[in-house]
Design a protein around this motif. Structure first.
Motif, PDB file in Angstrom:
ATOM      1  N   PRO A  64      35.282  13.095 -24.879  1.00 49.31           N
ATOM      2  CA  PRO A  64      35.650  12.136 -23.867  1.00 49.31           C
ATOM      3  C   PRO A  64      34.953  11.967 -22.647  1.00 49.31           C
ATOM      4  O   PRO A  64      34.413  12.805 -22.207  1.00 49.31           O
ATOM      5  CB  PRO A  64      37.244  11.981 -23.781  1.00 49.31           C
ATOM      6  CG  PRO A  64      37.757  13.035 -24.768  1.00 49.31           C
ATOM      7  CD  PRO A  64      36.361  13.773 -25.047  1.00 49.31           C
ATOM      8  N   GLY A  65      34.910  10.896 -21.893  1.00 43.73           N
ATOM      9  CA  GLY A  65      34.324  10.666 -20.586  1.00 43.73           C
ATOM     10  C   GLY A  65      33.352   9.674 -20.675  1.00 43.73           C
ATOM     11  O   GLY A  65      33.786   8.575 -21.173  1.00 43.73           O
ATOM     12  N   ARG A  66      32.396   9.942 -19.680  1.00 41.54           N
ATOM     13  CA  ARG A  66      31.442   8.751 -19.442  1.00 41.54           C
ATOM     14  C   ARG A  66      29.976   9.592 -19.357  1.00 41.54           C
ATOM     15  O   ARG A  66      29.989  10.373 -18.576  1.00 41.54           O
ATOM     16  CB  ARG A  66      31.657   7.982 -18.080  1.00 41.54           C
ATOM     17  CG  ARG A  66      30.877   7.028 -17.701  1.00 41.54           C
ATOM     18  CD  ARG A  66      31.330   6.507 -16.241  1.00 41.54           C
ATOM     19  NE  ARG A  66      30.368   5.517 -15.797  1.00 41.54           N
ATOM     20  CZ  ARG A  66      30.220   4.248 -15.627  1.00 41.54           C
ATOM     21  NH1 ARG A  66      31.219   3.556 -16.008  1.00 41.54           N
ATOM     22  NH2 ARG A  66      29.514   3.592 -15.082  1.00 41.54           N
ATOM     23  N   VAL A  67      29.140   9.185 -19.830  1.00 39.97           N
ATOM     24  CA  VAL A  67      27.580   9.358 -19.574  1.00 39.97           C
ATOM     25  C   VAL A  67      26.593   8.395 -19.306  1.00 39.97           C
ATOM     26  O   VAL A  67      27.016   7.193 -19.746  1.00 39.97           O
ATOM     27  CB  VAL A  67      27.209  10.095 -21.113  1.00 39.97           C
ATOM     28  CG1 VAL A  67      28.166  11.341 -21.496  1.00 39.97           C
ATOM     29  CG2 VAL A  67      27.034   8.996 -22.064  1.00 39.97           C
TER      30      VAL A  67
ATOM     31  N   GLU B 170      24.586  14.887 -30.549  1.00 38.17           N
ATOM     32  CA  GLU B 170      24.641  15.836 -29.349  1.00 38.17           C
ATOM     33  C   GLU B 170      24.901  15.243 -28.350  1.00 38.17           C
ATOM     34  O   GLU B 170      25.962  15.594 -27.540  1.00 38.17           O
ATOM     35  CB  GLU B 170      23.370  16.644 -28.937  1.00 38.17           C
ATOM     36  CG  GLU B 170      22.962  17.527 -30.515  1.00 38.17           C
ATOM     37  CD  GLU B 170      24.144  18.726 -30.641  1.00 38.17           C
ATOM     38  OE1 GLU B 170      24.576  19.052 -29.632  1.00 38.17           O
ATOM     39  OE2 GLU B 170      24.630  18.768 -31.886  1.00 38.17           O
ATOM     40  N   LEU B 171      24.659  14.022 -27.805  1.00 35.31           N
ATOM     41  CA  LEU B 171      25.149  13.307 -26.653  1.00 35.31           C
ATOM     42  C   LEU B 171      26.548  12.824 -26.787  1.00 35.31           C
ATOM     43  O   LEU B 171      27.266  13.104 -26.011  1.00 35.31           O
ATOM     44  CB  LEU B 171      24.152  12.063 -26.495  1.00 35.31           C
ATOM     45  CG  LEU B 171      24.830  11.265 -25.178  1.00 35.31           C
ATOM     46  CD1 LEU B 171      24.548  11.667 -24.039  1.00 35.31           C
ATOM     47  CD2 LEU B 171      24.020   9.871 -25.576  1.00 35.31           C
TER      48      LEU B 171
ATOM     49  N   THR C 202      25.401  16.305 -24.156  1.00 32.52           N
ATOM     50  CA  THR C 202      23.893  16.937 -23.921  1.00 32.52           C
ATOM     51  C   THR C 202      22.759  15.507 -23.624  1.00 32.52           C
ATOM     52  O   THR C 202      22.622  14.781 -24.526  1.00 32.52           O
ATOM     53  CB  THR C 202      23.235  17.560 -24.856  1.00 32.52           C
ATOM     54  OG1 THR C 202      24.332  18.875 -25.138  1.00 32.52           O
ATOM     55  CG2 THR C 202      22.008  18.182 -24.522  1.00 32.52           C
ATOM     56  N   PRO C 203      22.299  15.628 -22.316  1.00 30.66           N
ATOM     57  CA  PRO C 203      21.420  14.319 -22.161  1.00 30.66           C
ATOM     58  C   PRO C 203      20.267  14.203 -23.143  1.00 30.66           C
ATOM     59  O   PRO C 203      19.748  15.364 -23.459  1.00 30.66           O
ATOM     60  CB  PRO C 203      20.979  14.480 -20.463  1.00 30.66           C
ATOM     61  CG  PRO C 203      22.029  15.696 -20.038  1.00 30.66           C
ATOM     62  CD  PRO C 203      22.690  16.550 -21.271  1.00 30.66           C
ATOM     63  N   LEU C 204      19.681  13.210 -23.521  1.00 27.45           N
ATOM     64  CA  LEU C 204      18.480  13.007 -24.202  1.00 27.45           C
ATOM     65  C   LEU C 204      17.433  12.971 -23.244  1.00 27.45           C
ATOM     66  O   LEU C 204      17.511  12.879 -22.062  1.00 27.45           O
ATOM     67  CB  LEU C 204      18.360  11.677 -24.900  1.00 27.45           C
ATOM     68  CG  LEU C 204      19.606  11.189 -25.717  1.00 27.45           C
ATOM     69  CD1 LEU C 204      19.460   9.904 -26.113  1.00 27.45           C
ATOM     70  CD2 LEU C 204      19.353  12.139 -26.948  1.00 27.45           C
ATOM     71  N   PRO C 205      16.273  13.682 -23.683  1.00 25.31           N
ATOM     72  CA  PRO C 205      14.911  13.875 -22.832  1.00 25.31           C
ATOM     73  C   PRO C 205      14.494  12.378 -22.738  1.00 25.31           C
ATOM     74  O   PRO C 205      14.973  11.187 -23.370  1.00 25.31           O
ATOM     75  CB  PRO C 205      14.171  14.345 -24.009  1.00 25.31           C
ATOM     76  CG  PRO C 205      14.781  14.891 -24.931  1.00 25.31           C
ATOM     77  CD  PRO C 205      16.062  14.279 -25.087  1.00 25.31           C
ATOM     78  N   ASP C 206      14.160  12.043 -21.476  1.00 27.81           N
ATOM     79  CA  ASP C 206      13.524  10.930 -20.986  1.00 27.81           C
ATOM     80  C   ASP C 206      12.670  10.330 -22.206  1.00 27.81           C
ATOM     81  O   ASP C 206      11.794  10.988 -22.746  1.00 27.81           O
ATOM     82  CB  ASP C 206      12.651  10.866 -19.707  1.00 27.81           C
ATOM     83  CG  ASP C 206      13.385  11.062 -18.508  1.00 27.81           C
ATOM     84  OD1 ASP C 206      14.750  11.124 -18.746  1.00 27.81           O
ATOM     85  OD2 ASP C 206      12.912  11.316 -17.357  1.00 27.81           O
TER      86      ASP C 206
END
Length: 445
Positions: A322-325, A359-360, A365-369
Motif C-alpha cells: 500500500p501507499g503512493r508511488v 517489483e514496483l 522499487t523505482p523503475l530506471p528512467d
C-alpha cells in the motif's frame, strides 16, 4: 526417535517446497473508466463522494503518475498489446479494425495460461462483431463494440456502427441503464468462475451522453448545481458504486485475497457538450460536461498532463504494498506485468514498449528512467517523458512548436523551459525521433 526425525524431515520439506513454489497466478480485474478526470474523484479533492474508490486509495497503492493516451481507442490498444498505439497507426478513436487479427493480445496470453477471459463494456478496437473481442482472446464479450453510447438506448453515433450492443458474436437489444447492465453481468460472471480469471471492465461512464437514474440524482450533494453537473456527479457516484459491487463479489466468492485489481481511466476528463447531436436522441440533458483535471493542464485530447495522467489505483491484499508511488508508468506496462505474474512467455519477441511493474507494485522499487512516448491524435502533438523532463511538440517541420517542462518542479506545466534548456531540448528531440521510428510498423493491412 527414527520416526520423529522422519516426520521432521517431511515437515521441513513441505515448508521448503511451499516457499520455493511459484505463487498461484492471481485473478485479474481491470476496471477502466471513460473520460474520468484527475479531480473527478474525492481522493483527489473532487466534490463528488467516491467512498469505494477512496477506500481502495487508502488501503491499496496509488500510481500517482500513470499515463495513458489522450483518447480512448489508443489507450485500449496499448493495454491489449503492451505496445504504443501508434505502432498500429491508432492515434484517434476508431471503428475500423485496429489490431491485425494475428496480434498476440493480453487476453490471448492469459488464456494460454489457463485463464478464463471476460470483457463487459466498451471495446472500440473494431466496431463490428467480426472484429469484436471474441476474436482477440475473450471467452465472453458483452457491451458496446463501438465507443461511448447513450445510457438508455445503448446506441453509438448515427451511422453504420450505431447498433453496437452485443453479447459475444450477436448484436442484441436490452433495457436498462448501461452502468447497471455492465456491472450486473460482471458480478454474475465472477460468481460463476473458477480461478484463475481475467475480467476486463471498460465502463462507458463518464463518457457523453450521460443521463442518470433518479435514484442516483437524489444522492448528489445539494452543493452541486446545474442539470448536467448533477448528472455528471451522479454518473461518477454510480461508477464508484459499481466498483464496490465488483469488490463485494470477489469477497463473497472468497477470492479477494488472490485478485489483483486495477482501477484507472482511458484519458483525462472532458468538457464537451453532453447532448451530442451525432447520437440518436436519448433525451439527455443539454450543457457541457464538468470533467475536472485540476490542477493539471489540459483535458481529453491533449498530451499535457490533464489529458494523459489519470487516477490509478492497484489492490492485491497482502501482495501489493500500500501507499503512493511517483514513478512514471504507462498503460502499456500492464500486459508485461500480467504476463510475468501468470508465467507467460512467448516464443518470439512481442516488441513491448511497456515493462514489468511487479517489483514496483510489491516493494515500491523505482523503475530506471526510461522513455514514455505519447502520440497524440493524428500525430498533431506528441510528448516524451524521461525522468523529470517532458517534451511536448505541436505540428511538424519548420512550423513545429516545442515546449519543455520539468514535471517534478512544475507538474502543472506552467513554465516552458525550451528557450533556456537548448541542449536538453536537442536530447529529448533525438529520443522522440528514436521512439517514433517504429510507428505504423503493425498497421492492419
Amino acid at each position: 526417535m527414527r520416526w520423529h526425525n522422519l516426520l521432521v524431515f517431511i515437515f521441513t520439506g513441505l515448508i521448503v517446497s511451499q516457499v520455493l513454489a511459484k505463487p498461484t497466478p492471481p485473478n485479474i480485474v481491470f476496471i477502466i473508466a471513460d473520460d474520468l478526470g484527475w479531480a473527478d474523484v474525492a481522493f483527489h479533492g473532487g466534490n463528488v463522494p467516491t467512498p469505494n474508490l477512496d477506500q481502495l486509495a487508502s488501503e491499496g497503492l496509488e500510481l500517482a503518475q500513470h499515463y495513458v493516451a489522450p483518447v480512448c481507442s489508443p489507450t485500449r490498444a496499448g493495454l491489449m498489446t503492451g505496445r504504443c498505439w501508434s505502432r498500429f497507426g491508432i492515434t484517434t478513436p476508431t471503428n475500423e479494425l485496429a489490431l491485425p487479427i494475428e496480434t498476440v493480445t493480453l487476453p490471448q496470453a492469459l488464456k494460454s495460461r489457463g485463464y478464463s477471459t471476460f470483457i463487459a463494456g466498451k471495446w472500440h478496437l473494431g466496431s463490428l462483431p467480426k472484429w469484436g473481442p471474441n476474436h482477440f482472446g475473450f471467452d465472453y464479450s458483452y457491451g458496446s463494440l463501438a465507443g461511448g453510447i447513450s445510457p438508455w438506448n445503448h446506441r453509438y453515433k448515427k451511422g453504420p456502427y450505431s447498433v453496437t450492443w452485443h453479447r459475444n458474436h450477436e448484436l442484441i437489444d436490452e433495457t436498462g441503464h448501461v452502468t447497471d447492465l455492465l456491472t450486473n453481468k460482471a458480478v454474475r460472471w465472477i460468481q460463476q468462475q473458477k480461478s484463475p480469471f481475467f475480467a476486463y471492465l471498460p465502463f462507458t461512464a463518464v463518457h457523453l451522453p450521460i443521463k442518470e437514474p433518479a435514484e442516483w440524482l437524489e444522492k448528489v450533494p445539494e452543493v452541486i448545481t446545474g442539470e448536467v453537473a448533477r448528472h455528471y456527479a451522479a454518473c461518477v457516484m454510480h461508477l464508484d458504486d459499481s466498483v464496490g459491487r465488483i469488490i463485494q463479489a470477489l469477497e463473497e466468492k472468497g477470492v479477494r485475497d488472490n485478485t489483483l485489481l486495477i482501477f484507472t481511466s482511458d484519458n483525462g476528463g472532458s468538457t464537451a457538450e453532453n447532448n451530442d447531436l451525432k447520437y440518436p436522441d436519448d433525451n439527455c440533458p443539454n450543457g457541457r460536461l464538468t470533467g475536472n483535471n485540476y490542477p493539471l493542464r489540459g483535458q481529453k485530447g491533449d498530451v499535457y498532463e490533464g489529458g494523459i495522467r489519470v487516477p490509478t489505483l492497484v489492490s492485491w491484499p497482502g501482495r501489493v504494498k500500500p501507499g503512493r508511488v511517483e514513478t512514471p508508468v504507462q498503460i502499456t506496462d500492464w500486459m508485461p506485468t500480467f504476463c510475468a505474474l501468470s508465467d507467460y512467455n512467448c516464443e518470439y519477441d512481442l516488441k513491448w514498449d511497456g515493462t514489468d511493474l511487479t517489483e514496483l507494485l510489491f516493494t515500491h522499487t523505482p523503475l530506471p528512467d526510461r522513455v514514455i512516448y505519447t502520440a497524440g491524435p493524428q500525430w498533431r502533438a506528441s510528448s516524451l517523458r524521461v525522468g523529470n523532463w517532458k517534451l511536448v511538440t505541436h505540428g511538424k517541420g519548420e512550423s513545429r512548436r516545442i515546449e519543455l517542462f520539468n514535471i517534478s518542479n512544475d507538474p502543472i506545466e506552467s513554465k516552458n523551459l525550451a528557450a533556456t534548456e537548448p541542449e536538453k531540448v536537442h536530447e529529448m528531440l533525438t529520443k522522440l525521433g528514436q521512439a517514433a521510428v517504429t510507428d505504423n510498423d503493425s498497421v492492419v493491412q
